[in-house]
Design an enzyme around this catalytic site. Structure first.
Site, PDB file in Angstrom:
ATOM      1  N   GLY A  23       0.707  -1.231  -0.201  1.00 33.50           N
ATOM      2  CA  GLY A  23      -0.051  -0.067   0.037  1.00 33.50           C
ATOM      3  C   GLY A  23       0.958   1.013   0.040  1.00 33.50           C
ATOM      4  O   GLY A  23       0.285   2.330   0.908  1.00 33.50           O
ATOM      5  N   THR A  26       0.240   5.760  -1.723  1.00 33.20           N
ATOM      6  CA  THR A  26      -0.187   7.011  -1.018  1.00 33.20           C
ATOM      7  C   THR A  26      -0.236   7.004   0.253  1.00 33.20           C
ATOM      8  O   THR A  26       0.142   5.846   0.939  1.00 33.20           O
ATOM      9  CB  THR A  26      -1.777   6.845  -1.341  1.00 33.20           C
ATOM     10  N   GLY A  27      -0.384   8.021   1.040  1.00 28.37           N
ATOM     11  CA  GLY A  27      -0.629   7.874   2.317  1.00 28.37           C
ATOM     12  C   GLY A  27       0.766   7.552   3.291  1.00 28.37           C
ATOM     13  O   GLY A  27       1.701   7.929   2.823  1.00 28.37           O
ATOM     14  N   GLY A  29       1.983   4.692   3.596  1.00 27.67           N
ATOM     15  CA  GLY A  29       2.991   3.659   2.800  1.00 27.67           C
ATOM     16  C   GLY A  29       3.767   4.370   2.063  1.00 27.67           C
ATOM     17  O   GLY A  29       4.967   4.027   1.902  1.00 27.67           O
ATOM     18  N   TYR A 173     -13.758  -3.702  11.400  1.00 24.65           N
ATOM     19  CA  TYR A 173     -12.540  -3.004  11.202  1.00 24.65           C
ATOM     20  C   TYR A 173     -11.736  -3.300  12.632  1.00 24.65           C
ATOM     21  O   TYR A 173     -10.451  -3.601  12.358  1.00 24.65           O
ATOM     22  CB  TYR A 173     -12.360  -1.658  11.006  1.00 24.65           C
TER      23      TYR A 173
END
Length: 301
Positions: A23, A26-27, A29, A173
């Site tokens: 991942g 983006t973000g 990662g 989650y």
């Protein structure tokens, strides 16, 4: 190196090391991969969308490649692992960062509830398939990103792991993030008997990333309003992961998160996970079920 004010500048030299970050387009990662590459690591962005991965790689200075990996498909996980094994005889860091949060009820290609299947089972399988590339490597680590959500309505629902009877996006989650920690602790017990490789975990606090796009509607507006006060930028949110991955003082089973109030934001420190996450009987039952569901066994049994 300050233990109380650990920053990106404290990441040690990573030259000669191979790091796989899931991942990473983006973000959190992306920031993790960017920092590791800046310190000299050879970094693999393991991402679902190769095009987005290539765009991300172009923004990172250093030795960066892209590997297609769809954690919602065990076939994709197996294919990616085979390609990674062929390309990298040794792996120093496997960072299980990718994740989904508060998604509507959906299933993976293999019929698993999306959050449990992506956040836990996909990474469980990937780790098992790559682990023998880490075991001989001094200082190698498996880092799995959990969340403070592992405390919220969180339990391992063995009677309905896939939430087929009644779905709660928050509960699902929480289950997946609790599973991340239980996996880390169970893996560390196995590694301690066989290798110097260690398993650690981290959580980013509350970071302003794309993950919050699935926040339930009643919370979305308050979260948006409060975001500037409660959240931190992805480069700060990535610091607990980076510390879990690179701090020479980190030990197997350590869990890192932001050091500020409520672990919402701030520089990273060792933090405690919930009492439920340390239940070894549940950890072992989850491990056995995860092996059965994925068909993956580990070379440290």
């Amino acid at each position: 190196m300050s233990s109380d004010n650990w920053t990106e500048q404290d990441v040690p030299d990573q030259r000669g090391r191979v790091a796989i970050v899931t991942g990473a387009n983006t973000g959190l990662g992306f920031e993790t991969a960017r920092t590791l590459a800046a310190r000299g690591a050879k970094v693999v962005l393991a991402v679902r969308d190769a095009g987005k991965g290539k765009q991300a790689a172009a923004r990172i200075a250093g030795d960066v490649t892209v590997q297609t990996l769809d954690l919602t498909s065990l076939d994709s996980v197996r294919s990616a692992a085979a390609e990674l094994r062929e390309a990298h005889p040794r792996i120093d860091l496997l960072i299980n960062n990718a994740g989904v949060m508060y998604t509507p009820k959906r299933t993976t290609a293999d019929g698993f509830e999306l959050q449990f299947g992506t956040n836990h089972l996909g990474h469980f399988a990937l780790t098992g398939l790559l682990l023998d590339r880490l075991l001989p490597v001094p200082g190698s680590r498996v880092v799995t990103v959990s969340s403070t959500g592992h405390r919220i309505r969180a339990a391992i629902h063995f009677d309905d792991l896939q939430w087929e009877r009644a779905y709660s996006r928050t509960g699902a989650y929480g289950q997946s993030k609790l599973a991340n920690l239980m996996f880390t602790y169970a893996l560390q017990r196995r590694l301690a008997r066989h290798s110097t490789t260690v398993a650690t975990a981290a959580h980013p606090g509350v970071s302003n990333t794309e993950l919050i796009r699935n926040t339930p509607a009643p919370l979305r507006l308050p979260v948006t309003w409060l975001a500037p006060l409660l959240t931190q930028k992805p480069e700060m949110g990535a610091l607990p992961t980076l510390r879990a991955a690179t701090d020479p003082a980190a030990n197997g089973g350590d869990y890192y998160g932001p050091g500020g109030m409520g672990e919402l934001r701030g520089t990273p420190k060792r933090v405690a996970s919930s009492p439920a996450s340390h239940d070894e009987a549940v950890q072992e039952r989850l491990w056995t079920v995860s092996e059965e569901l994925t068909g993956v066994t580990f070379p440290v049994e």
